[in-house]
Design a protein around this motif. Structure first.
Motif, short mmCIF file in Angstrom:
data_model
loop_
_atom_site.label_atom_id
_atom_site.label_comp_id
_atom_site.label_asym_id
_atom_site.label_seq_id
_atom_site.Cartn_x
_atom_site.Cartn_y
_atom_site.Cartn_z
N ASN A 165 0.83 -1.21 0.00
CA ASN A 165 0.00 0.00 0.00
C ASN A 165 0.86 1.26 0.00
O ASN A 165 0.32 2.37 0.03
CB ASN A 165 -0.93 0.02 1.21
N LEU A 166 2.16 1.09 -0.05
CA LEU A 166 3.07 2.24 -0.13
C LEU A 166 2.72 3.09 -1.34
O LEU A 166 2.66 2.59 -2.46
CB LEU A 166 4.52 1.77 -0.23
N VAL A 167 2.51 4.37 -1.14
CA VAL A 167 2.21 5.29 -2.23
C VAL A 167 3.52 5.82 -2.80
O VAL A 167 4.35 6.39 -2.07
CB VAL A 167 1.33 6.46 -1.74
N THR A 168 3.72 5.64 -4.10
CA THR A 168 4.97 6.06 -4.72
C THR A 168 4.76 6.35 -6.19
O THR A 168 3.77 5.95 -6.80
CB THR A 168 6.06 4.99 -4.54
N PHE A 169 5.71 7.06 -6.76
CA PHE A 169 5.68 7.38 -8.19
C PHE A 169 6.27 6.23 -8.99
O PHE A 169 7.28 5.64 -8.61
CB PHE A 169 6.51 8.64 -8.47
N ALA A 170 5.65 5.92 -10.13
CA ALA A 170 6.19 4.89 -11.02
C ALA A 170 7.25 5.46 -11.94
O ALA A 170 7.97 4.71 -12.60
CB ALA A 170 5.06 4.27 -11.85
N ARG A 171 7.32 6.78 -12.00
CA ARG A 171 8.27 7.47 -12.89
C ARG A 171 8.17 6.92 -14.31
O ARG A 171 7.08 6.77 -14.85
CB ARG A 171 9.68 7.40 -12.30
N SER A 172 9.27 6.56 -14.94
CA SER A 172 9.21 6.16 -16.34
C SER A 172 8.54 4.81 -16.58
O SER A 172 8.25 4.46 -17.72
CB SER A 172 10.61 6.15 -16.95
N ALA A 173 8.31 4.05 -15.52
CA ALA A 173 7.57 2.80 -15.68
C ALA A 173 6.11 3.08 -16.04
O ALA A 173 5.37 2.16 -16.39
CB ALA A 173 7.65 1.96 -14.41
N CYS A 174 5.71 4.34 -15.99
CA CYS A 174 4.35 4.73 -16.38
C CYS A 174 4.24 4.98 -17.88
O CYS A 174 3.14 5.15 -18.41
CB CYS A 174 3.93 6.00 -15.62
N LYS A 175 5.35 4.98 -18.60
CA LYS A 175 5.33 5.35 -20.02
C LYS A 175 4.40 4.48 -20.88
O LYS A 175 3.74 5.01 -21.78
CB LYS A 175 6.75 5.35 -20.58
N PRO A 176 4.29 3.17 -20.64
CA PRO A 176 3.31 2.41 -21.43
C PRO A 176 1.88 2.91 -21.24
O PRO A 176 1.07 2.83 -22.17
CB PRO A 176 3.49 0.98 -20.90
N LEU A 177 1.55 3.42 -20.05
CA LEU A 177 0.22 3.99 -19.82
C LEU A 177 0.11 5.36 -20.48
O LEU A 177 -0.92 5.72 -21.05
CB LEU A 177 -0.07 4.12 -18.32
N GLN A 178 1.20 6.13 -20.42
CA GLN A 178 1.18 7.47 -21.00
C GLN A 178 1.05 7.45 -22.51
O GLN A 178 0.62 8.44 -23.11
CB GLN A 178 2.47 8.22 -20.60
N ALA A 179 1.39 6.33 -23.14
CA ALA A 179 1.29 6.23 -24.61
C ALA A 179 -0.12 5.87 -25.07
O ALA A 179 -0.42 5.96 -26.26
CB ALA A 179 2.29 5.19 -25.12
N ILE A 180 -0.99 5.46 -24.16
CA ILE A 180 -2.32 5.00 -24.55
C ILE A 180 -3.15 6.08 -25.24
O ILE A 180 -3.74 5.82 -26.30
CB ILE A 180 -3.05 4.40 -23.33
#
Length: 333
Positions: free
Chosen positions: A39-54
């Motif tokens: 449940n730790l809240v944290t940033f995914a940073r560049s691991a979010c890029k596949p979502l950002q490309a949607i």
């Protein structure tokens, strides 16, 4: 509580310890395993890029500009600024009628020191083209150009693209938009923070995309990244080498400050992990240890990834003085 899951040796003793969190979630959304507090809240940073490309894929920009599958892989990349990366970014920008001056990612020393040496020898100045995020930013520019949005402010949180990305992150992580913490990434675009297990829930949907909203885009993105792993990272990059060693059977994307996501489509699981002190050196052995424990790697794949199982610690003379070792048991449910 801090949960150590890797240690670093020197001279036969433990010199440093890394703690962190791992979450393994099924495509049905069930938490299958964890280490630490997922449940730790944290940033995914560049691991979010596949979502950002949607949003880019769903906008029709891929077809409008006749982008290739390899371009889509680069839109999800944290690349090393090798020629295969920067030359493709230049072609993407030319295709949308813009140049690198429109990239808002800023400049930094390339991950590829060969590229940096060539730039220095040629007397050239670093530019945004050599940012590891220039592929993502060129894709964001393509979205803005295609939908008629402002190309100068695509990195602002109120821009239509960033609002579309926020909605996608909310949809796939199943966290309400108002509960998502917004920060600013190293390259200047909005970055999102939410629980590690929710990040894993989003990644798990890439393992079985047809069942979910945004499924067609997720399928295209996953296929592109696994088909062109060298464009996602580069030479001697762990996410690239993991996808290459498994012949595209596994999807992987790292993020800054010790975050990484892994998707195993065959087992229909998504994995998210965070090294609490942000040191990415612990990621490769932790990922391999996790995947091995899940039975997701064959003996030959483990052998091809041998250098990442216990990465060597070297001094400035190139001598091996220690190693990084994963040491934990995943709590399976």
């Amino acid at each position: 509580m801090e949960r150590p899951f890797a240690y670093v040796t020197r001279g036969g003793i433990v010199e440093s310890v890394h703690s962190g969190v791992i979450a393994v979630v099924s495509s049905e959304g069930k938490l299958l395993g964890e280490y630490g507090d997922s449940n730790l809240v944290t940033f995914a940073r560049s691991a979010c890029k596949p979502l950002q490309a949607i949003p880019l894929v769903e906008s029709g920009a891929m077809e409008a500009f006749a982008f290739e599958e390899a371009d889509l892989a680069l839109f999800c990349a944290s690349h090393s600024s090798e020629a295969q990366h920067t030359e493709r970014v230049e072609r993407i920008l030319a295709r949308i009628g813009l140049d690198e001056s429109y990239l808002q990612c800023g400049a930094h020393i390339p991950h590829s020191m060969q590229t940096y040496d060539r730039l220095v020898q040629a007397g050239k100045t670093l530019s945004s083209l050599y940012s590891n995020c220039s592929g993502k930013h060129s894709g964001m520019l393509a979205y803005a150009k295609h939908v008629g949005a402002d190309v100068a402010t695509y990195h602002h949180v109120e821009h239509p693209l960033q609002q579309a990305i926020l909605q996608v992150v909310s949809d796939l992580t199943e966290v309400l938009k108002d509960d998502i913490v917004i920060g600013v990434d190293g390259c200047g675009v909005p970055v999102h923070a939410l629980p590690v297990q929710n990040w894993a829930r989003a990644y798990a949907k890439f393992a079985d995309p047809e069942r979910f909203g945004h499924g067609e885009a997720m399928h295209r993105i996953s296929t592109a990244m696994r088909a062109y792993p060298s464009l996602v990272g580069g030479t001697d990059r762990f996410d690239t080498d993991l996808m290459t060693a498994t012949h595209g059977r596994i999807l992987a994307k790292g993020g800054a400050e010790g975050f990484m996501m892994v998707v195993v489509p065959k087992q229909r699981v998504g994995i998210a992990l965070k090294v609490r002190d942000g040191n990415a050196r612990a990621i490769p052995p932790i990922v391999i240890h996790t995947l091995d424990g899940l039975g997701a790697l064959s003996p030959s794949e483990l052998e091809s990834l041998h250098k990442y199982q216990k990465p060597e610690v070297k001094n400035t003379r190139g001598e091996v003085v220690g190693e990084v070792v994963a040491d934990f048991e995943l709590a399976l449910r």
